[in-house]
Scaffold this motif. Sequence first.
Motif, short mmCIF file in Angstrom:
data_model
loop_
_atom_site.label_atom_id
_atom_site.label_comp_id
_atom_site.label_asym_id
_atom_site.label_seq_id
_atom_site.Cartn_x
_atom_site.Cartn_y
_atom_site.Cartn_z
N ARG A 231 0.46 -1.37 0.15
CA ARG A 231 0.36 -0.20 0.29
C ARG A 231 0.74 1.33 0.16
NH1 ARG A 231 -5.23 -0.90 -0.39
NH2 ARG A 231 -6.45 -2.02 1.01
N ALA B 85 -6.64 -1.33 4.69
CA ALA B 85 -6.56 0.07 3.66
C ALA B 85 -7.29 0.67 4.86
CB ALA B 85 -7.86 -0.64 2.78
N SER C 112 -5.27 -7.31 -5.14
CA SER C 112 -5.02 -5.73 -4.64
C SER C 112 -5.20 -5.09 -6.36
CB SER C 112 -3.59 -5.47 -4.53
OG SER C 112 -2.81 -5.85 -5.28
#
Length: 297
Positions: free
Chosen positions: A182, A295, A247
């Motif tokens: 991320r 997230a 993802s």
Amino acid sequence: MSKKILITGASGFTGKHAVQHFLGKGYTVHAVTRHTKLDIDHKTVHIHSFDLSDKAAVHALLEDTKPDYILHLAGENSVPESWITPFKSWQANVDSTLHLVEAVRALGLTSRVVIAGSVLQDELSSAASPTHPYSLTKTMQTTVGLAWHNLFQVDVMIAKPSNIIGPGVSNGVCTLFAKQLRQLQASGKSNFQIGNAAVTRDFIDVRDLVAAYETLLLNGTAGETYEITSGRWVSLGEILSLLRRVSNFDFTIQSETEEAMEMKLPMKSEKIRALTWKPTRSLETSLADVWEYTAQQ
């Protein structure tokens, strides 16, 4: 009247999932935490905040609650920390376990006890030459539990899981990978570097693991050690490939080496599977849940 279960380490990664699992099954849950607050509002959860190294407090809690089942998840699980403060790790893993099983013995309780071991613990024959202080404490923790079964007939079982994966606060490699990816995605870059993508692991979803713990509490045999695994060894490279899929982030994997240097640990799950337990979540599903959880962080 619902059965009572005492869960230590209830604010930890596995502990939080265990609390939710047993609540969903209708148990009255006594959740033991040390410092971290357990944010849950449920009429059948009783939260107890204290340190399990306090022998008198442990004795008083068991005398008051008289649990039908004890799931002992609490402890220090950091290898680096065990090098810095080995006695703290000993207190957290060995002393806490001794206080629990001794309180069961002293009070004459019939509680069934499952103690969570570790894939990193050594065999007792190697205890004098441990891999690190953490492995020593886990070796001695499980040895104490089984000894109290053999000496005093305390109803103890050992559960030794493989590498645990799933949504939640975790220092596991899959969660670390997801967080790093991320950050990489946010930076606009797409080259993920790893030391050795060929290293293999067996991963078990934390929710399947908690279900296995319940199976042991209900149907396990006292004095036995049960290894809990998915039965599937996968490389870290495959983990990254699955994370790329779930993802939708098209990153490249750059491995410094592709030589698998580690031996697979000889873990077998036939004993727990003979009790009709089996994992229900695929690795891809687990990784998708890990990705979604990161997230929110």
